[in-house]
Design a protein around this motif. Structure first.
Motif, short mmCIF file in Angstrom:
data_model
loop_
_atom_site.label_atom_id
_atom_site.label_comp_id
_atom_site.label_asym_id
_atom_site.label_seq_id
_atom_site.Cartn_x
_atom_site.Cartn_y
_atom_site.Cartn_z
N THR A 128 62.56 27.38 5.17
CA THR A 128 62.10 27.49 3.78
C THR A 128 60.82 26.69 3.55
O THR A 128 60.37 26.58 2.40
CB THR A 128 63.19 27.01 2.80
OG1 THR A 128 63.43 25.61 3.01
CG2 THR A 128 64.49 27.79 2.97
N GLN A 179 65.23 26.79 -3.24
CA GLN A 179 65.20 27.61 -2.02
C GLN A 179 66.30 27.18 -1.05
O GLN A 179 66.91 28.01 -0.39
CB GLN A 179 63.84 27.48 -1.35
CG GLN A 179 62.72 28.23 -2.05
CD GLN A 179 61.42 28.18 -1.28
OE1 GLN A 179 61.32 28.74 -0.20
NE2 GLN A 179 60.43 27.48 -1.83
N LYS A 209 56.85 29.91 -5.37
CA LYS A 209 58.18 29.35 -5.14
C LYS A 209 59.24 30.20 -5.85
O LYS A 209 60.33 30.43 -5.30
CB LYS A 209 58.25 27.90 -5.63
CG LYS A 209 57.52 26.91 -4.73
CD LYS A 209 57.61 25.49 -5.25
CE LYS A 209 56.90 24.52 -4.32
NZ LYS A 209 56.89 23.13 -4.81
N MET A 269 62.46 32.15 -4.00
CA MET A 269 63.86 32.02 -4.38
C MET A 269 64.48 33.38 -4.66
O MET A 269 65.62 33.66 -4.27
CB MET A 269 64.00 31.08 -5.58
CG MET A 269 63.74 29.62 -5.23
SD MET A 269 63.98 28.47 -6.60
CE MET A 269 62.42 28.64 -7.49
#
Length: 322
Positions: A49, A83, A108, A112
């Motif tokens: 991630t 995440q 971001k 997710m």
């Protein structure tokens, strides 16, 4: 919270190994020339991630599932913690809702969602998102995941365990503080290995709650105005991490957004590594204090590489980023 044992840290390392191999630590020659010290970078931007947080998410959820059935998960984030929870939940097929403040990083948020999370955007800052997440979890009967918890710390401490075992000569590390799981993980590994490394905390001067609390000895809140270090944009301290930080951290250094931007650019020029704002804060502090560090064995972590590309381009080109 309590310090985990060495055995517990080793078990957590084995638990996450199918998804996360040990990340490297490199001493980049150009960084040594720039700083005047033997500077070791721990590359947590190399996880699946792009951040160290995934270690905590996997460990937390594994230990939670061992206690019984979980209907769903809710947490608040600025991105990397979210995440990590989405990544872990996807492995077990558990639904997860992640609450973020409006204006959160577009990329971001996209990451997710790509991991299967439902995203809920709310007005206000990260503290507002935390409060909304708690309400949402209660209304749904889902499990609320806090920003700091001993099982999250246990997981993220595995990167420090790798790092300190690889570098017994390390004298001092500079680590960014968001809500505190990363630096608490270092304190846990240091205690388990009885490593003598000095631990220095780093906060944004535009989000100084932990620096104020470190000085006063009590919980503090402070306005958040940072435009670059969203991973450190915390208005209030967490009691669990603050206790550990005040006990185990030697001092806290505050860095400006401009210093962070300069460090992001230096990391790219000297290592060709992408670091988000909070992930460059450790180097920013080292550059600020480099006169005290000449010739020493120093470390910092690139704790995340998740920065929106348009902001990053402006930082590299030394253009206004907000």
């Amino acid at each position: 919270m309590r310090y985990p044992t060495l055995s517990e840290l080793e078990q957590a390392s084995q638990l996450i190994r199918p998804w996360i191999p040990p990340t490297p630590q490199y001493a980049w020659p150009l960084l040594a020339k720039r700083t005047g010290c033997n500077l070791w970078l721990k590359h947590e931007n190399h996880t699946p991630t792009g951040s160290f947080k995934v270690r905590g998410g996997l460990t937390y959820l594994n230990r939670l599932l061992a206690k019984g059935e979980v209907r769903g998960l809710v947490t608040a984030t600025r991105g990397n913690h979210g995440q990590s929870i989405a990544f872990a939940a996807r492995q077990s097929g558990i639904p997860v809702t992640i609450v973020v403040p409006e204006g959160n990083s577009v990329e971001k948020n996209a990451a997710m969602r790509a991991l299967g999370a439902e995203l809920c955007e709310v007005p206000g800052d990260f503290q507002s998102a935390r409060e909304h997440a708690a309400q949402l979890a209660e209304s749904r009967g889902w499990h609320p995941i806090p920003a700091v918890h001993e099982d999250l710390v246990l997981g993220v401490a595995t990167y420090s365990l790798e790092w300190l075992r690889a570098l017994p000569q390390l004298e001092v590390v500079y680590l960014p503080i968001g809500m505190g799981s990363g630096i608490c993980g270092m304190l846990a590994a240091k205690a388990a290995l009885q490593h003598p490394v000095e631990v220095v905390g780093v906060v944004s001067q535009h989000a100084p709650a932990y620096a104020l609390a470190f000085a006063s000895g009590q919980a503090e809140s402070a306005p958040v105005t940072t435009q670059l270090a969203d991973g450190m944009a915390c208005r209030s301290t967490a009691a669990e991490s603050l206790a550990w930080i005040r006990e185990g951290v030697s001092r806290i250094v505050q860095v400006s957004d401009q210093e962070i931007a300069d460090a992001m650019r230096a990391l790219y020029l000297d290592t060709h590594q992408v670091a988000e704002g909070a992930a460059a804060a450790g180097l920013a502090a080292i550059l600020q204090q480099q006169s005290q560090l000449q010739g020493r064995q120093v470390g910092t972590v690139i704790s995340g590489g998740n920065v929106d590309h348009d902001m990053y381009a402006r930082v590299l080109l030394q253009q206004p980023w907000c």
